[in-house]
Design a protein around this motif. Sequence first.
Motif, short mmCIF file in Angstrom:
data_model
loop_
_atom_site.label_atom_id
_atom_site.label_comp_id
_atom_site.label_asym_id
_atom_site.label_seq_id
_atom_site.Cartn_x
_atom_site.Cartn_y
_atom_site.Cartn_z
N PRO A 46 13.41 -2.87 -2.91
CA PRO A 46 12.18 -2.96 -3.98
C PRO A 46 12.83 -3.34 -5.29
O PRO A 46 13.67 -3.00 -5.71
CB PRO A 46 11.78 -1.47 -3.97
N LYS A 77 12.15 -2.13 -8.19
CA LYS A 77 12.47 -0.94 -9.06
C LYS A 77 14.14 -0.54 -9.12
O LYS A 77 14.68 0.02 -9.75
CB LYS A 77 11.71 0.23 -8.83
N GLU A 109 0.79 -1.21 0.00
CA GLU A 109 -0.11 -0.12 -0.04
C GLU A 109 0.85 1.26 -0.14
O GLU A 109 2.06 1.42 0.71
CB GLU A 109 -0.84 0.04 1.07
N HIS A 110 0.56 2.24 -0.76
CA HIS A 110 0.94 3.75 -0.68
C HIS A 110 2.44 3.64 -1.38
O HIS A 110 2.82 4.74 -1.59
CB HIS A 110 1.09 4.21 0.54
N GLN A 111 3.10 2.76 -1.61
CA GLN A 111 4.30 2.84 -2.26
C GLN A 111 4.57 1.70 -3.26
O GLN A 111 5.82 1.20 -3.64
CB GLN A 111 5.47 2.63 -1.26
N GLN A 121 7.41 1.92 -6.07
CA GLN A 121 8.68 1.51 -5.87
C GLN A 121 9.28 0.06 -6.15
O GLN A 121 10.22 -0.39 -6.13
CB GLN A 121 9.28 1.75 -4.29
N TYR A 122 8.16 -0.70 -6.37
CA TYR A 122 8.23 -2.19 -6.38
C TYR A 122 8.12 -2.85 -7.73
O TYR A 122 7.99 -3.87 -7.91
CB TYR A 122 7.62 -2.90 -5.31
#
Length: 224
Positions: free
Chosen positions: A151, A153, A116-118, A121-122
């Motif tokens: 992550p 990315k 959730e929320h990030q 980045q993954y």
Amino acid sequence: MRRATFMEICDLLSPALKCKDTKMRAALTVEKQVAIALWKLATPDSYRSVGNQFGVGKSTVGVAVLQVANTIIDQLLSRVVTLGNVQTIVDGFNALRFPNCGGVIDGKHIPILAPEHQGGQYINRKEYFSMVLQALVDHKRRFTNINVGWPGKVHDTCIFRNSGLFEQLQEGTYFPDQKITVGDVEIPIVILRDPAYPLMPWLMKPYTGTLDSSKEQFNYRLSK
């Protein structure tokens, strides 16, 4: 998994996982905790589905998985993922015709659900959500060093440069100070990698561009 292997894992983890019964409920046995965790890690089943298999609630499954996984990291990881006998590894790579080599390194993307929320980045370059496992392996493809959790990315090179392995290799403390002479150049124990990584005195990667026969032969041996 063979029963003997399962029981060995339970015995090794038992001191940390063994719980006492309470007035409210009987504690899960070590064997049941390990079985729940292994089932969840080995299958795509939901926590609820795993709970139904073992007659426990989904929250109990979540607790068991985390406790077993953390105990494996604390109690077993250093026993299994270890450098071992360096000379045996070097001899193994010598048999594959690459001299003074201590391992091969690469990254692997482990698929995950989007956090959730990030989530951005993954997302890796292949456009799915992942964490990265960086692994160094010996001549028999056994893990000798791992770094996991970055992550998807993040580029392999960035992960490598920020790992404890890189720091130890840079300082010359990971392998023994064992050099050989090739031509008129002293070569320490090296690790091998694909072209995405930087060339270092202790990190060999393939030649790129226009290649003569000697460079092609080098790339063939490194790739093999």
